[in-house]
Each structure stands twice: as C-alpha cells, then as structure tokens.
Design an enzyme around this catalytic site. Structure first.
Site, PDB file in Angstrom:
ATOM      1  N   ASP A 128       0.856  -1.178   0.000  1.00  0.00           N
ATOM      2  CA  ASP A 128       0.000   0.000   0.000  1.00  0.00           C
ATOM      3  C   ASP A 128       0.898   1.234   0.000  1.00  0.00           C
ATOM      4  O   ASP A 128       1.868   1.312   0.758  1.00  0.00           O
ATOM      5  CB  ASP A 128      -0.890  -0.022   1.242  1.00  0.00           C
ATOM      6  N   ASP A 147      -0.338   7.947  -9.041  1.00  0.00           N
ATOM      7  CA  ASP A 147      -1.420   7.573  -9.959  1.00  0.00           C
ATOM      8  C   ASP A 147      -1.988   6.249  -9.481  1.00  0.00           C
ATOM      9  O   ASP A 147      -1.886   5.225 -10.149  1.00  0.00           O
ATOM     10  CB  ASP A 147      -0.881   7.463 -11.387  1.00  0.00           C
TER      11      ASP A 147
END
Length: 231
Positions: A128, A147
């Site tokens: 993550d 992104d």
C-alpha cells in the site's frame, strides 16, 4: 460464454482484498490493445498512454536533478517507462499494491513488462502506498508521482480517498527533498485536492491535459506541488 467477434478477450484475472482485477485484449483494426479494469471500471489501456507519460514528463521538468523518483501505481508501466527515458534518473521505486499486476508485467502477460522491470534502476515494492511512504526515510525522493486511483471524484476503491487528503499528503511532503516535487493524477478537476496540496506544500497548481480516449475527447488533470529548495 464466447466473446462476440471482435469483442474483448480476457487475458488474465485476479482477486484480492480490493476486488477483481482483469486484463483484456481488444482489436481495433490494428495491433492488439490491452485494457486494465478494476472491479469492472476502466483504468487504462495500451492505446492511449499520453496521460501516464504526461504525469512523468511534467514531474521531471520540475526538478533540476531528479536522481531518485517514486512512482505510486504501476499500472501498465507507461509512467515508469517515461521516467526511465530521462538519463538524470538514477533510481526509480515503484509502489504497487496488486501483486498480480506486477506478476503480469514480469512474466510477459503485458509484453513490454519484462524489459521494463529488468532495468537495473527499477525497484518494485508490493505494498500500500501509504504504508510504503510511512516507512520511507525523510527526504528520500526528488520526485513523487501518484497515480493510484482515478482521483478523489472517481474512486475505484473508496479507501483511497485518504490519499488525496492532508494527513497522507503530509507524509508525501516529508519524503520529498528540498527542491523536489510531487505530481498527482486525477480523472477530473479536483479543487479539494488542490486545496489540500496548498495547505501542505504552501502552493499547488492544477494542469489540465486533453486526450482522446476511445474516440471521446476528455480532460485529465495533473496536480503539482513543490518543496522549496533550502527548506
């Protein structure tokens, strides 16, 4: 069920805690086009890559010496590919939460993937992005390019809303070196993101970017913030 003649063909599929990730191939009268979808939502394809490349080129133009770069979100690799065209880049860390997507690039399911990830400057971290940046040292990167979703207004995963808010952007600010910059991609105008970046970095800029996506004219947005030199 067989796909309709000329329709998309599923190439690969995976399931994770975040749901379903599907790679499809479609024909458009030319070379095959790969298309990535997450939970049924179009994410990107290999036909229209200008926004991914623009994310990298806009960021690289902001910094005199972008020796170390972090890309949040591997996607189909086009942001990374553009970063690697810059000879000033000595190291590029890519953080991608979906292990299967990394695997598809490594094993050639995405044909340009193996050569791209074999570049000795590339380090891929399966994690993550919030966890990876929290563990990074202060002033680790000259550039951070994010992104990881479609922007705060068109989230594929609701949990990613936190990535466009001040607490996470404070973490981003901590890992960017003086004179460095962060660029965040969004599918639509996001004034709340611009306000959050301004609150953290002192200033921010929204840059619209026009593209043609599957014969539709669209505008995507790049949100830019800098860390002043000498801070």
């Amino acid at each position: 069920m067989q796909p309709a003649p000329g329709g998309p063909v599923e190439v690969a599929r995976s399931e994770s805690a975040r749901g379903e990730l599907v790679l499809r191939e479609r024909r458009e009268g030319g070379p095959a086009v790969l298309e990535l979808r997450a939970n049924g939502v179009f994410v990107m394809d290999t036909a229209e890559t200008t926004t991914e490349r623009a994310l990298a080129s806009a960021a690289l133009a902001l910094v005199d010496e972008p020796r170390t770069v972090l890309v949040g979100g591997l996607g189909l690799g086009f942001t990374l590919q553009e970063v690697l065209t810059d000879p000033r880049v000595e190291r590029c860390t890519v953080v991608e939460i979906e292990e299967s997507l990394v695997g598809w690039l490594r094993d050639g399911t995405v044909p340009h993937g193996p050569a791209l990830l074999a570049d000795e400057r590339v380090q891929v971290v399966v994690a993550d992005i919030a966890v990876a940046l929290a563990a990074a040292g202060a002033a680790s990167y000259d550039l951070v390019l994010l992104d990881v979703d479609n922007g705060p207004g068109y989230l594929v995963h609701d949990a990613n809303a936190a990535l466009y808010r001040e607490p996470f952007l404070d973490t981003v600010r901590r890992v960017v070196r003086p004179g460095g910059a962060v660029v965040v991609w969004s599918a639509d105008e996001a004034p709340e993101l611009e306000r959050a970046l301004t609150a953290v970095f002192g200033d921010a800029e929204a840059r619209p970017h026009g593209v043609s996506l599957q014969e539709r004219d669209e505008h995507y947005w790049l949100y830019v913030a800098r860390v002043p030199a000498g801070t």
